[in-house]
Structures are given as structure tokens and as C-alpha cells.
Design a protein around this motif. Structure first.
Motif, PDB file in Angstrom:
ATOM      1  N   ASN A  23       0.807  -1.231   0.000  1.00 10.63           N
ATOM      2  CA  ASN A  23       0.000   0.000   0.000  1.00 10.63           C
ATOM      3  C   ASN A  23       0.835   1.274   0.000  1.00 10.63           C
ATOM      4  N   ARG A  95      -7.686  -1.206  -6.273  1.00 13.59           N
ATOM      5  CA  ARG A  95      -8.081   0.058  -5.613  1.00 13.59           C
ATOM      6  C   ARG A  95      -7.005   1.115  -5.837  1.00 13.59           C
ATOM      7  N   GLN A 128     -14.026  12.036  -1.202  1.00 14.58           N
ATOM      8  CA  GLN A 128     -12.995  12.855  -0.546  1.00 14.58           C
ATOM      9  C   GLN A 128     -11.834  13.153  -1.499  1.00 14.58           C
ATOM     10  N   VAL A 168      -6.995   7.182   3.868  1.00 12.78           N
ATOM     11  CA  VAL A 168      -5.619   6.970   3.393  1.00 12.78           C
ATOM     12  C   VAL A 168      -5.525   7.396   1.926  1.00 12.78           C
ATOM     13  N   ILE A 332     -14.053   1.019  10.278  1.00 12.98           N
ATOM     14  CA  ILE A 332     -13.602   1.681   9.046  1.00 12.98           C
ATOM     15  C   ILE A 332     -14.481   1.341   7.849  1.00 12.98           C
ATOM     16  N   PHE A 333     -14.756   0.057   7.644  1.00 14.65           N
ATOM     17  CA  PHE A 333     -15.541  -0.366   6.476  1.00 14.65           C
ATOM     18  C   PHE A 333     -16.890  -0.920   6.906  1.00 14.65           C
TER      19      PHE A 333
HETATM   20  C1  EPZ Z   1      -6.508   1.810   1.763  1.00 19.78           C
HETATM   21  O1  EPZ Z   1      -7.780   1.767   1.141  1.00 19.78           O
HETATM   22  C2  EPZ Z   1      -5.921   0.416   1.611  1.00 19.78           C
HETATM   23  N1  EPZ Z   1      -5.815   0.084   0.192  1.00 19.78           N
HETATM   24  C3  EPZ Z   1      -6.783  -0.617   2.311  1.00 19.78           C
HETATM   25  O2  EPZ Z   1      -6.048  -1.832   2.292  1.00 19.78           O
HETATM   26  C4  EPZ Z   1      -6.981  -0.232   3.771  1.00 19.78           C
HETATM   27  O3  EPZ Z   1      -7.903  -1.118   4.360  1.00 19.78           O
HETATM   28  C5  EPZ Z   1      -7.511   1.206   3.862  1.00 19.78           C
HETATM   29  O4  EPZ Z   1      -6.628   2.099   3.160  1.00 19.78           O
HETATM   30  C6  EPZ Z   1      -7.606   1.676   5.309  1.00 19.78           C
HETATM   31  O5  EPZ Z   1      -6.354   1.611   5.908  1.00 19.78           O
HETATM   32  C7  EPZ Z   1      -4.776   0.579  -0.505  1.00 19.78           C
HETATM   33  O6  EPZ Z   1      -3.966   1.313   0.009  1.00 19.78           O
HETATM   34  C8  EPZ Z   1      -4.694   0.158  -1.958  1.00 19.78           C
HETATM   35  P1  EPZ Z   1      -9.639   4.762   2.998  1.00 19.78           P
HETATM   36  P2  EPZ Z   1      -8.577   3.173   0.894  1.00 19.78           P
HETATM   37  O7  EPZ Z   1      -9.827   5.779   1.949  1.00 19.78           O
HETATM   38  O8  EPZ Z   1      -7.597   4.250   0.624  1.00 19.78           O
HETATM   39  C9  EPZ Z   1     -14.158   5.997   3.458  1.00 19.78           C
HETATM   40  C10 EPZ Z   1      -5.567  -4.067   1.877  1.00 19.78           C
HETATM   41  O9  EPZ Z   1      -5.974  -5.033   2.519  1.00 19.78           O
HETATM   42  N2  EPZ Z   1     -13.931   6.893   2.304  1.00 19.78           N
HETATM   43  O10 EPZ Z   1      -8.670   5.012   4.107  1.00 19.78           O
HETATM   44  O11 EPZ Z   1      -9.636   2.910  -0.102  1.00 19.78           O
HETATM   45  C11 EPZ Z   1     -14.082   4.534   3.074  1.00 19.78           C
HETATM   46  O12 EPZ Z   1     -15.309   4.075   2.559  1.00 19.78           O
HETATM   47  C12 EPZ Z   1      -6.517  -2.951   1.524  1.00 19.78           C
HETATM   48  O13 EPZ Z   1      -4.392  -3.894   1.542  1.00 19.78           O
HETATM   49  C13 EPZ Z   1     -14.928   7.798   1.955  1.00 19.78           C
HETATM   50  O14 EPZ Z   1     -15.984   7.852   2.564  1.00 19.78           O
HETATM   51  O15 EPZ Z   1      -9.234   3.377   2.317  1.00 19.78           O
HETATM   52  C14 EPZ Z   1     -13.735   3.897   4.391  1.00 19.78           C
HETATM   53  O16 EPZ Z   1     -14.919   3.751   5.150  1.00 19.78           O
HETATM   54  C15 EPZ Z   1      -7.925  -3.319   1.809  1.00 19.78           C
HETATM   55  N3  EPZ Z   1     -14.693   8.626   0.894  1.00 19.78           N
HETATM   56  C16 EPZ Z   1     -12.839   4.934   5.066  1.00 19.78           C
HETATM   57  O17 EPZ Z   1     -13.094   6.167   4.380  1.00 19.78           O
HETATM   58  C17 EPZ Z   1     -13.522   8.599   0.188  1.00 19.78           C
HETATM   59  O18 EPZ Z   1     -13.364   9.395  -0.765  1.00 19.78           O
HETATM   60  C18 EPZ Z   1     -11.350   4.627   4.962  1.00 19.78           C
HETATM   61  O19 EPZ Z   1     -11.070   4.385   3.600  1.00 19.78           O
HETATM   62  C19 EPZ Z   1     -12.526   7.668   0.571  1.00 19.78           C
HETATM   63  C20 EPZ Z   1     -12.748   6.832   1.640  1.00 19.78           C
END
Ligand code: EPZ
Length: 432
Positions: A23, A95, A128, A168, A332-333
Motif C-alpha cells: 500500500n 483500488r 474525498q 488513506v 472503518i468499512f
Molecule cells: C486503503 O484503502 C488500503 N488500500 C486498504 O487496504 C486499507 O484497508 C484502507 O486504506 C484503510 O487503511 C490501498 O492502500 C490500496 P480509505 P482506501 O480511503 O484508501 C471511506 C488491503 O488489505 N472513504 O482510508 O480505499 C471509506 O469508505 C486494503 O491492503 C470515503 O468515505 O481506504 C472507508 O470507510 C484493503 N470517501 C474509510 O473512508 C472517500 O473518498 C477509509 O477508507 C474515501 C474513503
């Protein structure tokens, strides 16, 4: 590899060496487009998502070649990349491809990229990311297929962005997009993960001026131009390391996890100590020793430095081996519990109530056939199989290969009875 077969009951003993962080590698590979110059990047993890990212930029016109026999050092020259030319079918598979948007917007002032794929655990919006691009002055449009963004005539302008959600991906994408914006961009309520610091360090090595990465306020002072880099080394994968730490806690034994930054694993080490495991730290390694029964605890997933959501399934598998009730709360998810039904196939007793799973462990798990429903769930199935009595077959293993390199070989070297099975390809012999 079509399936993984594990015959449980063996303790794990020995040493495992950790790869570069998936990541961190994904955004850095795409961010090289923003530099427009040749970059040599070391400690690339040989995992399918990163190989896909390299293939995507190669398809777009970048020169991409591994320069070492282990295929972990890559030379990228993105000079001839054409904006908006990313292959949608490949982009939709991972992703991390969303970082193409920030990189193209930064270098060309324009991007048109298919919406990304990634593990399916609920809604994964990009609002975001779009909010940050719009704040920089871009005209952003998206539908359920792709997102486009176009900078104004004069280019992007420094701004302030307050993220409604700690994200992230959005933090990283905003950082990449802002490196050439006129003036200073301030990101507030930013994510603090180590891979965000790694991306900032890479961009700064290429001439950017980013301060504060790793805190919730990041400042990007726009620069005219970026240059390439002779050699940037990606940080070790804390989630890969945590996976092996959880595995030895589940099976018993003594495993040294090396080529890591122990600080990144403070939360995991602290939880394992609270359960009664011994965790010894060195400069670039930790050794986890467990023998007697571990104590139940509860975990809540949080943004870094809290308990990582990417370690949640692996700890659920560990909790199945612990006498008593452990709770896992996923903050988080929205739907990261799809793997629970697979653990139940092994005899696990788990109740899910909203964001919390209650795991009643202690009764031995019994081998069965289970699916790797996503990347970290697949790792959890291996951990559960290592602890179960009898044979566990894990199918749909391609999701494991997205983020783990050599996981079967590593566990075998640690003493596990585990193998990867290739189904014999059907050979149809023409009748005479
Ligand atoms: C990154 O995903 C990682 N993927 C994920 O790892 C990891 O679980 C996640 O960060 C959290 O640490 C990569 O780096 C490729 P977020 P990302 O944006 O960036 C919400 C793995 O196993 N959100 O931090 O997509 C979202 O729905 C993978 O390696 C919005 O609402 O995660 C979530 O609830 C799985 N709007 C929360 O924020 C947005 O525009 C955190 O998501 C973006 C995100």
C-alpha cells in the motif's frame, strides 16, 4: 496456484523476511507519473496488485523494467505517458489505480480514469478524493464508471482541504495532486499511516516540498518542476508482518519477523503482549513467542496508529483459538465480516451484531474447505487452517496473491504442513 491446503497442528518456528509494503508501492508507482522523469524504486513487493500497477503505466507508455534478478527494483520512465490513456479493464481490478487521477492531474492538469476496484467490503466511495481535486481548482466530474478532472488555464492553486473522513487514499491522492499547485495546500484531518509518510518522502526525493506527513495536518508547498530519483526504497509491509505475528500467536512457537520497522507494529505488539504472548523488539525485527494459552481481549479498528482494519480478519482467526470471548469491532468499512461464514465452516462460534463480532474461542477448529473472500480474509483462512485439526482447503486464492508474496513458502519454512495445489490443466485428447 488454484488452492492452498493446510494440515493444522504444527507450531511455527524460525525466521520470516518481510517484503516492501503493497500500500506504499501502489501510490509510489503511480506517483512516478507526476515526476515525469526516470525513477529507480527498490523493495517493490512482487505481489499481483503492484505488478498490475506497473503493467497499467507500461500500457500508458511508460518504460518499466526490473533491474535486479529478484524483480524487486524497478526502473520507471514515465516521460512518454499519454494522459487519460489508462486501460480501464486493468484499472478496475485494483483500488490503488485511483492514484492515477492525482498523478495525471498534477503533471498534465487533466485526468480521465475508470473508477478503481479493490477488495469488496462495502461501499468504497471517492468523494474525498474529488473534494480535494475540486478544492485545488479542478473541474471534477464522475459517474459510476469513471472520474475526470481538469485544472483551470493557470493550473491548480494551493488551498485548504478538511477531510470529512480520515481516508488513506484521499490523503495520498491530494498530496500527489498538490505537489505542483501554485502556493501552499494544507490538508487537515489527514490520515497518518506510515505509507503516507513513504509517499511524501518519495515525492520530496523527487523535488517536492511536503511537510507534516504522518500527522493530521500536511502542508504541500507547490514547486515548478519535479525530477526523478536515483534510488528510493519502499518501507516494509507492516500488515504482512502483523499477519505472521498473529499466525504464531495462533499456533504457538517462536518466530522472528525481520526487515520491518517495529514502531509501525506497536499496536499489534501491544495487543499480543496483552494476550500473554512475548514480543521482543530489535532495530529491524520482532520475535513473537507463545506457548501457553492466550487471554481473550477486544479490538476496535481505527486509523493509524490504532488497530489496523487490515489486521482485523487475521486477529479474528487468532481469537478462534483463545479460550473465552473476544470482540472485534470494525469502524472503518461497512461490510468487512464476509469472512465470518468461512470461519464458521471450520467450527468457529461467532455472533455478529452490527459493527461487532463476538468470537467464542477455545473449541478446536476442524479442517474444512473455505474461500478467501478478500485479501486479508484469505490470510485469516491460512491462520485458522494452521490452528485447526485436520485438513483445510482454501479456494479463490488469487485474492491472497494480490497482497502476499511467498506466503505458502514462508509458512512451510516456519514448519507448517502447507502446500499450494495447481489443478491439472484438462488435456483433451482428440479422438482418432
Ligand atoms: C486503503 O484503502 C488500503 N488500500 C486498504 O487496504 C486499507 O484497508 C484502507 O486504506 C484503510 O487503511 C490501498 O492502500 C490500496 P480509505 P482506501 O480511503 O484508501 C471511506 C488491503 O488489505 N472513504 O482510508 O480505499 C471509506 O469508505 C486494503 O491492503 C470515503 O468515505 O481506504 C472507508 O470507510 C484493503 N470517501 C474509510 O473512508 C472517500 O473518498 C477509509 O477508507 C474515501 C474513503
Amino acid at each position: 496456484m488454484d488452492k492452498i491446503v493446510v494440515r493444522g497442528g504444527q507450531p511455527l518456528n524460525g525466521t520470516v523476511r518481510i517484503n516492501g509494503m503493497k500500500n506504499a508501492a501502489l501510490p509510489i508507482v503511480f506517483a512516478s507519473i507526476a515526476t515525469g522523469a526516470e525513477c529507480i524504486i527498490e523493495n517493490i513487493p512482487p505481489v499481483n496488485d503492484v505488478l498490475m500497477a506497473l503493467e497499467i503505466i507500461r500500457e500508458m507508455g511508460a518504460e518499466v523494467e526490473f533491474v535486479d534478478i529478484f524483480q524487486t527494483t524497478v526502473r520507471i520512465n514515465p516521460k512518454n505517458i499519454k494522459p487519460g490513456s489508462s486501460p480501464s479493464d486493468m484499472v478496475r481490478r485494483i483500488r490503488g489505480s485511483i492514484y492515477l487521477a492525482g498523478a495525471e492531474l498534477s503533471r498534465f492538469g487533466y485526468t480521465d480514469v475508470a473508477l478503481p476496484g479493490g477488495c469488496n467490503f462495502g461501499v468504497r466511495p471517492i468523494d474525498q478524493h474529488e473534494k480535494a481535486f475540486a478544492a485545488l481548482g479542478a473541474e471534477v466530474e464522475s459517474d459510476d464508471v469513471h472520474v475526470t478532472a481538469r485544472a483551470p488555464e493557470g493550473g491548480l492553486c494551493g488551498t485548504s482541504v478538511y477531510f470529512d473522513v480520515v481516508s488513506v487514499g484521499a490523503t495520498i491522492n491530494a498530496m500527489i495532486a498538490a505537489v505542483r499547485a501554485k502556493g501552499t495546500t494544507v490538508l487537515e484531518h489527514a490520515a497518518r499511516e506510515p505509507h503516507i509518510v513513504d509517499v511524501a518522502n518519495f515525492l520530496n526525493t523527487c523535488g517536492a516540498n511536503i511537510v507534516g506527513a504522518g500527522t493530521e495536518t500536511i502542508k504541500i508547498h507547490g514547486v515548478e518542476e519535479l525530477h526523478g530519483c536515483e534510488c528510493y526504497t519502499i518501507i516494509p509491509d507492516m500488515i504482512e508482518a502483523g499477519t505472521y505475528m498473529a499466525a504464531v500467536a495462533a499456533t504457538g512457537g517462536c518466530v522472528r519477523v525481520e526487515n520491518i520497522i517495529p514502531k509501525h507494529l506497536d499496536c499489534i505488539s501491544s495487543l499480543l503482549r496483552a494476550m500473554g504472548a512475548r514480543v521482543d523488539e530489535e532495530d529491524d525485527a520482532v520475535t513473537v513467542t507463545t506457548g501457553r494459552r492466550l487471554k481473550p481481549i477486544n479490538v476496535d479498528t481505527r486509523p493509524y496508529p490504532g488497530f489496523p482494519t487490515d489486521m482485523h480478519p487475521q486477529f479474528s482467526a487468532l481469537f478462534c483459538t483463545v479460550e473465552g470471548m473476544c470482540e472485534v469491532t470494525e469502524n472503518i468499512f461497512t461490510n468487512r465480516f464476509r469472512y465470518i461464514d468461512e470461519l464458521r465452516k471450520l467450527g468457529a462460534e461467532i455472533k455478529v451484531n452490527g459493527k461487532t463480532a463476538q468470537i467464542y474461542g477455545g473449541k478446536p477448529l476442524t479442517g474444512a474447505t473455505v474461500k478467501a473472500v478478500d485479501l486479508r480474509a484469505g490470510a485469516a483462512m491460512i491462520i485458522a487452517g494452521l490452528a485447526a485439526e485436520g485438513e483445510t482447503s482454501i479456494t479463490e486464492v488469487e485474492s491472497i496473491q494480490r497482497g502476499y508474496s511467498g506466503i505458502v513458502r514462508n509458512f512451510k519454512e516456519l514448519g507448517a504442513d502447507i502446500e499450494e495445489i495447481e489443478f491439472a490443466k484438462h488435456i483433451f485428447i482428440e479422438e482418432d
